[in-house]
Design a protein around this motif. Structure first.
Motif, PDB file in Angstrom:
ATOM      1  N   HIS A 109       1.151  -1.189   0.160  1.00 34.48           N
ATOM      2  CA  HIS A 109       0.319  -0.529   0.100  1.00 34.48           C
ATOM      3  C   HIS A 109       0.673   1.097  -0.106  1.00 34.48           C
ATOM      4  O   HIS A 109       1.770   1.151   0.189  1.00 34.48           O
ATOM      5  CB  HIS A 109      -1.263  -0.292   1.091  1.00 34.48           C
ATOM      6  CG  HIS A 109      -0.144   0.088   2.714  1.00 34.48           C
ATOM      7  ND1 HIS A 109      -0.474   0.973   2.620  1.00 34.48           N
ATOM      8  CD2 HIS A 109      -0.152  -1.208   3.514  1.00 34.48           C
ATOM      9  CE1 HIS A 109       0.533   0.677   4.164  1.00 34.48           C
ATOM     10  NE2 HIS A 109       0.798  -0.682   4.794  1.00 34.48           N
ATOM     11  N   ASP A 121       6.656   0.761   5.959  1.00 32.71           N
ATOM     12  CA  ASP A 121       4.887   0.127   6.028  1.00 32.71           C
ATOM     13  C   ASP A 121       3.928   1.439   5.099  1.00 32.71           C
ATOM     14  O   ASP A 121       3.391   2.908   5.111  1.00 32.71           O
ATOM     15  CB  ASP A 121       4.322   0.970   7.300  1.00 32.71           C
ATOM     16  CG  ASP A 121       2.250   0.100   7.327  1.00 32.71           C
ATOM     17  OD1 ASP A 121       2.443  -0.729   6.499  1.00 32.71           O
ATOM     18  OD2 ASP A 121       1.661   0.519   8.492  1.00 32.71           O
ATOM     19  N   CYS A 122       4.220   0.600   3.662  1.00 31.18           N
ATOM     20  CA  CYS A 122       4.550   0.046   3.246  1.00 31.18           C
ATOM     21  C   CYS A 122       5.380   0.176   1.814  1.00 31.18           C
ATOM     22  O   CYS A 122       5.075  -0.638   1.346  1.00 31.18           O
ATOM     23  CB  CYS A 122       3.519  -1.059   3.013  1.00 31.18           C
ATOM     24  SG  CYS A 122       3.091  -2.616   2.355  1.00 31.18           S
ATOM     25  N   GLU A 140      -5.459   1.256   2.914  1.00 32.91           N
ATOM     26  CA  GLU A 140      -4.942  -0.042   3.795  1.00 32.91           C
ATOM     27  C   GLU A 140      -5.434   1.044   4.865  1.00 32.91           C
ATOM     28  O   GLU A 140      -5.092  -0.223   5.926  1.00 32.91           O
ATOM     29  CB  GLU A 140      -3.893  -0.213   3.321  1.00 32.91           C
ATOM     30  CG  GLU A 140      -3.606  -1.176   4.000  1.00 32.91           C
ATOM     31  CD  GLU A 140      -3.482  -1.709   4.776  1.00 32.91           C
ATOM     32  OE1 GLU A 140      -3.649  -3.005   6.265  1.00 32.91           O
ATOM     33  OE2 GLU A 140      -2.305  -1.136   5.508  1.00 32.91           O
ATOM     34  N   GLU A 141      -4.449   1.244   5.658  1.00 30.84           N
ATOM     35  CA  GLU A 141      -4.731   2.309   6.913  1.00 30.84           C
ATOM     36  C   GLU A 141      -5.398   2.236   7.706  1.00 30.84           C
ATOM     37  O   GLU A 141      -5.131   2.090   9.269  1.00 30.84           O
ATOM     38  CB  GLU A 141      -3.677   3.892   7.040  1.00 30.84           C
ATOM     39  CG  GLU A 141      -1.741   3.397   6.428  1.00 30.84           C
ATOM     40  CD  GLU A 141      -1.116   2.233   7.694  1.00 30.84           C
ATOM     41  OE1 GLU A 141      -1.977   2.419   9.244  1.00 30.84           O
ATOM     42  OE2 GLU A 141      -0.037   2.102   7.648  1.00 30.84           O
ATOM     43  N   GLU A 156       4.311  -6.186   3.640  1.00 28.84           N
ATOM     44  CA  GLU A 156       3.720  -5.478   4.404  1.00 28.84           C
ATOM     45  C   GLU A 156       5.131  -6.803   4.863  1.00 28.84           C
ATOM     46  O   GLU A 156       5.789  -7.126   4.415  1.00 28.84           O
ATOM     47  CB  GLU A 156       2.551  -6.368   5.208  1.00 28.84           C
ATOM     48  CG  GLU A 156       1.954  -4.930   4.749  1.00 28.84           C
ATOM     49  CD  GLU A 156       0.962  -4.415   5.240  1.00 28.84           C
ATOM     50  OE1 GLU A 156       2.083  -3.441   5.753  1.00 28.84           O
ATOM     51  OE2 GLU A 156       0.563  -4.025   5.001  1.00 28.84           O
TER      52      GLU A 156
HETATM   53 ZN   LIG Z   1       1.116  -1.231   6.467  1.00 31.31          ZN
END
Ligand SMILES: [Zn+2]
Length: 405
Positions: free
Chosen positions: A81, A114-115, A148-149, A174
């Motif tokens: 992501h 991340d990421c 995604e977060e 990830e």
């Molecule tokens: Zn992540």
């Protein structure tokens, strides 16, 4: 091509790509990309996907950056992501969060672990595949994912269910520190509400106080810990009363009170099973239960609002995706990989948890730096992860019986 010869070619090519891969990652770090505001990072990724020679490059409804290599019928989806969590206090950072700084082999910057390092690794894994022309009857789709977060799995769900990309398996880049991950716990938000009767606070005997009704409900919710579903690998499910809310009128008897529960799930629990379990405890006390809808807006303006439910998942260790992961690792580094599960949740909550698509995690980043001011990645590990992403589809083809060449 023999696997030894191929391993050497992939290693040499990955080393050749170290420089452009590092530059791409540095560019991604310079671009702020908080959840729902990923557009510039998506555009930068599309540019890179074009440059590495993807057969097709596009952006889907939810605003994910996508690139395809190869024309095979079966599809392996590489996912990492582009959105990052937000910096709360950049005075805590050794370098400004959006300034990529390289010291030795380590690159610092917001989202490195991340990421964004995962994005660089999957893009350049595909670049190696393309350059060495290694794909036969499998296509690889690279996904620079959005959202995604805040809402893991939502953008991937949109790609699969709205835009109808149907991957045969999903690889998640990830943080795994170059180990294999085959699952994680799920999570769910639950709201529990009591009702009362509002009157002026000077005459409380005429009303019903919803906060007082909630007090024993909170005790009962806490007491459920210890008897929640349990799992041999993930341990016990947990729940925490994490928020409390009511009318903001200090001179009235409150006619409602609501608490939020953060619930951590083991694989197999469903939205229905969670609501049922809590309802059985609190309904006799006059409280109601629901899973709230999480509002999610993509940078393309698409609303993806959906229940705040993220199932857990665990792929069997003898599943094809894990077996191919082990063979890939052994071919590259002549040793057995560590196979584990994640502590945190990922887009796998949709692919494996909801859609049942075989899913495996492998990434260069280290979990300990995720969401910290020391956000960083070791560039040697990014090169190694790109090698893994280049070889995995080749082994997948071999194991699943691609036509011989
Ligand atoms: Zn992540």
């Amino acid at each position: 091509m023999e696997i030894n010869e191929l391993q050497e070619k992939i290693a040499a090519m990955a080393e050749e790509f170290r420089q452009p891969m590092t530059e791409f990652l540095s560019d991604l770090i310079r671009i702020q990309s908080y959840t729902g505001h990923e557009k510039p990072a998506v555009e930068r990724t599309l540019l890179e996907l074009k440059q590495i020679g993807c057969d097709e490059v596009w952006i889907d409804s939810a605003g994910n950056a996508l690139g395809r290599i190869g024309n095979g019928k079966r599809t392996i989806l590489f996912n990492a992501h582009l959105d990052t969590n937000e910096v709360s206090d950049d005075s805590q950072w050794p370098h400004p969060p959006l300034e990529p700084v390289i010291e030795g082999d380590v690159l610092y910057g917001l989202g490195a672990s991340d990421c964004k390092a995962g994005v660089a690794a999957i893009v350049y894994g595909a670049a190696i595949l393309n350059k060495l022309n290694l794909l036969d009857d499998v296509s690889v789709v690279v996904m620079g994912a959005t959202l995604e977060e805040d809402a893991e799995g939502f953008a991937l769900r949109s790609l699969v269910e709205r835009d109808l990309l149907k991957p045969d398996c999903v690889l998640l880049a990830e943080a795994t520190d170059l180990t294999l991950r085959r699952g994680h716990r799920g999570r769910c938000e639950v709201h529990v509400r009591t009702k009362g009767k509002a009157v002026h606070a000077s005459t409380p005997h005429l009303g019903e106080n919803a906060i007082l009704k909630m007090a024993p409900v909170i005790e009962a919710l806490e007491a459920m810990n210890g008897s929640l579903p349990t799992h041999p690998i993930f341990g016990d499910g947990t729940q925490v009363v994490s928020l409390i809310n009511g009318p903001h009128t200090p001179n009235s008897v409150p006619d409602w009170c609501e608490v939020a529960i953060d619930r951590r799930l083991v694989p197999g629990e469903t939205a229905e099973s969670i609501v049922e379990g809590i309802r059985a405890v609190v309904e006799p006390m006059g409280a109601s239960v629901e899973i709230p809808v999480q509002p999610v807006l993509s940078h393309t303006g698409l609303r993806l609002d959906a229940p705040s439910f993220y199932p857990g998942w665990l792929v069997e260790e003898n599943d094809l995706v894990v077996q191919v992961g082990k063979l890939t690792y052994q071919a590259l580094w002549q040793q057995e990989p560590v196979v584990d599960v994640w502590k945190f949740s990922t887009d796998g909550t949709y692919s494996a948890g909801a859609a049942g698509i075989p899913t495996l995690g492998f990434g260069p980043q280290e979990e300990v730096y995720v969401h910290t001011a020391l956000d960083q990645v070791n560039l040697n590990k990014v090169v190694q992860a790109a090698m893994f992403y280049a070889l995995y589809p080749v082994i997948y083809q071999q194991v699943t019986g691609a036509k011989p060449n």
